[in-house]
Write a protein that holds these residues in place. Sequence first.
Motif, PDB file in Angstrom:
ATOM      1  N   ALA A 338      11.170  56.034  12.248  1.00  0.00           N
ATOM      2  CA  ALA A 338      12.528  56.499  12.607  1.00  0.00           C
ATOM      3  C   ALA A 338      12.457  58.152  12.229  1.00  0.00           C
ATOM      4  O   ALA A 338      13.078  58.925  12.974  1.00  0.00           O
ATOM      5  CB  ALA A 338      13.748  56.002  11.848  1.00  0.00           C
ATOM      6  N   ARG A 341      10.290  60.178  14.471  1.00  0.00           N
ATOM      7  CA  ARG A 341      10.977  60.199  15.880  1.00  0.00           C
ATOM      8  C   ARG A 341      12.053  61.409  15.591  1.00  0.00           C
ATOM      9  O   ARG A 341      12.349  61.817  16.957  1.00  0.00           O
ATOM     10  CB  ARG A 341      11.543  58.800  16.296  1.00  0.00           C
ATOM     11  CG  ARG A 341      12.076  58.813  17.897  1.00  0.00           C
ATOM     12  CD  ARG A 341      12.205  57.533  18.250  1.00  0.00           C
ATOM     13  NE  ARG A 341      13.168  56.723  17.302  1.00  0.00           N
ATOM     14  CZ  ARG A 341      12.660  55.564  16.613  1.00  0.00           C
ATOM     15  NH1 ARG A 341      11.440  55.161  16.896  1.00  0.00           N
ATOM     16  NH2 ARG A 341      13.711  55.047  16.049  1.00  0.00           N
ATOM     17  N   SER A 342      12.753  61.499  14.752  1.00  0.00           N
ATOM     18  CA  SER A 342      13.999  62.372  14.637  1.00  0.00           C
ATOM     19  C   SER A 342      13.802  63.610  14.052  1.00  0.00           C
ATOM     20  O   SER A 342      14.759  64.332  13.718  1.00  0.00           O
ATOM     21  CB  SER A 342      15.038  61.489  14.003  1.00  0.00           C
ATOM     22  OG  SER A 342      15.265  60.069  14.521  1.00  0.00           O
ATOM     23  N   ARG A 370      14.395  46.727  10.744  1.00  0.00           N
ATOM     24  CA  ARG A 370      14.192  47.964  11.416  1.00  0.00           C
ATOM     25  C   ARG A 370      15.417  48.660  11.463  1.00  0.00           C
ATOM     26  O   ARG A 370      15.510  49.815  11.484  1.00  0.00           O
ATOM     27  CB  ARG A 370      13.520  47.599  12.745  1.00  0.00           C
ATOM     28  CG  ARG A 370      12.865  48.861  13.324  1.00  0.00           C
ATOM     29  CD  ARG A 370      12.510  48.450  14.901  1.00  0.00           C
ATOM     30  NE  ARG A 370      13.296  47.504  15.522  1.00  0.00           N
ATOM     31  CZ  ARG A 370      12.846  46.753  16.624  1.00  0.00           C
ATOM     32  NH1 ARG A 370      11.714  46.764  16.832  1.00  0.00           N
ATOM     33  NH2 ARG A 370      13.621  46.102  17.408  1.00  0.00           N
ATOM     34  N   ASN A 371      16.497  48.005  12.042  1.00  0.00           N
ATOM     35  CA  ASN A 371      17.790  48.779  12.410  1.00  0.00           C
ATOM     36  C   ASN A 371      18.231  49.240  11.192  1.00  0.00           C
ATOM     37  O   ASN A 371      18.803  50.456  11.264  1.00  0.00           O
ATOM     38  CB  ASN A 371      18.726  47.654  13.074  1.00  0.00           C
ATOM     39  CG  ASN A 371      18.264  47.136  14.590  1.00  0.00           C
ATOM     40  OD1 ASN A 371      17.500  47.746  15.145  1.00  0.00           O
ATOM     41  ND2 ASN A 371      18.777  46.010  14.892  1.00  0.00           N
ATOM     42  N   GLU A 374      16.492  52.529  10.272  1.00  0.00           N
ATOM     43  CA  GLU A 374      16.812  53.547  11.037  1.00  0.00           C
ATOM     44  C   GLU A 374      18.244  54.057  10.764  1.00  0.00           C
ATOM     45  O   GLU A 374      18.555  55.243  10.626  1.00  0.00           O
ATOM     46  CB  GLU A 374      16.932  52.944  12.530  1.00  0.00           C
ATOM     47  CG  GLU A 374      15.514  52.672  13.118  1.00  0.00           C
ATOM     48  CD  GLU A 374      15.527  52.206  14.623  1.00  0.00           C
ATOM     49  OE1 GLU A 374      16.750  52.030  15.001  1.00  0.00           O
ATOM     50  OE2 GLU A 374      14.481  51.995  15.205  1.00  0.00           O
ATOM     51  N   ARG A 375      19.214  53.315  10.268  1.00  0.00           N
ATOM     52  CA  ARG A 375      20.496  53.833   9.881  1.00  0.00           C
ATOM     53  C   ARG A 375      20.128  54.537   8.547  1.00  0.00           C
ATOM     54  O   ARG A 375      20.960  55.325   8.285  1.00  0.00           O
ATOM     55  CB  ARG A 375      21.286  52.450   9.443  1.00  0.00           C
ATOM     56  CG  ARG A 375      21.812  51.815  10.892  1.00  0.00           C
ATOM     57  CD  ARG A 375      22.917  50.982  10.431  1.00  0.00           C
ATOM     58  NE  ARG A 375      22.711  49.842   9.599  1.00  0.00           N
ATOM     59  CZ  ARG A 375      22.301  48.712   9.897  1.00  0.00           C
ATOM     60  NH1 ARG A 375      22.125  48.550  11.236  1.00  0.00           N
ATOM     61  NH2 ARG A 375      22.060  47.720   9.217  1.00  0.00           N
TER      62      ARG A 375
END
Length: 468
Positions: A338, A341-342, A370-371, A374-375
């Motif tokens: 994450a 990617r960001s 995974r979620n 990412e948070r």
Amino acid sequence: MPDRPATPVIIVDDESHMRFTTGQTLELAGYQPLAIASAEKALEALEQDFPGVLISDIRMPGMDGMALLREVHARDPELPVILITGHGDVSTAVTAMREGAWDFVEKPFAGDELVEVVRRAAETRRLALENRHLRAELEAQQSAPGPRLVGRTAAIAQLATMVSRVSQVEADVLLFGETGVGKDLVARAIHERSRRSGAPFVAINCGAVPESIIESELFGHEKGAFTGAVERRIGKFEHAQGGTVFLDEIESMPLTLQVRLLRVLQERAIERLGSNSAIDLDIRVIAATKVDLKAAAEAGRFREDLYYRLNVVTLLIPSLRERREDIPLLFQHFAVVAATRSSLEVPPLDSAGVSVLLAHDWPGNVRELRNLAERYVLIGSAHDYRLDLLLDGSGADSGELSLARQVEMFEKSLIDQALARCHGRISEACQHLDVPRKTLYDKLKKHGLRAESYRREDGGDKAQPLNA
């Protein structure tokens, strides 16, 4: 749990009394000072991925502090360099900060002022090296064929072995596991490791395609086969020629269509709707389900003959609850993905966060983890990086695992990460964990870990246990 090893701090100053007093101040604060009289000698002592901080006086004979700063950052731009300036030398300090100095302290300085600057710099360095290590692991994983299987528990290691074996044969495969465990990723891993990797991987969610069009989606149709069929359509099976068809949620396939699927599996041929000509297929079929298909067949909800045709090779994908020791490693993996990617940094994960991860029941399995990762990366700062607040407000029920069990799993996770970082070198792992060799061997035996399994040649393949 063992304390983290003392952070090394290189002190560069041509004045012996400054080296002594600065070193004594930092040693009393829990750091490991290394006093050096010249910048040239400091560069010789500076190893790759130095895990600490460098402090240097600016004005020194030979190479001065500014030149040392530039040379250090040419080698490692992320290494914090703290410069010591003379009284009133503001312009030099401003220049130093512009050229990348972490901070500067002005003579004469208070000991607690220096310690605080070093503390912040050391924490930044620790996070930078941790992110560097995790990114390197991620790049190594991405360089290998297919999705990587992340983890080291026995359950996931056994799955990785089976994936490797099954990918080399042509048998159809049935994947069984709860929602969110990564059945689609396992299917892709099998495809990418097989001789079919250069051909299409066609995924079909049998529960998401309306029953009225699923037959046309799978087998295709000829022009005029039914109202609205204005042109020929190539179905999913035909499109996957030479490759792999992945039938997810196979239990949702209508019974009438299961008859045609059984024929495809037996004859490896299809007929488009509206055609009487058979088209030979060269495909592998991987089906996935979250229900017991045998029980569904006995209850009349699934064709028994199709179940036995699919059940040539069955792979059981473990839930996250069955491999809790992998959770911190998986979380770090997803956080790095994450962050990459960001274009963000990976925030630190403290012991309280690990406890939350280990205590949560994970009904959504790897997908839920995974979620959360990412948070954590994207909006964690708004919640002080508290994972219990980021778990959709559900928190983590600490009563699900005893304190002793949580401590045991946390300890195993730390040892696992240390061995991975040191590539199985016991002496380095002992230093990293700050434990005697005998203690580490006892703990390896207790947790069923083997240093040999972490050893590899640089650039070699890594253990492949599941990411989703």
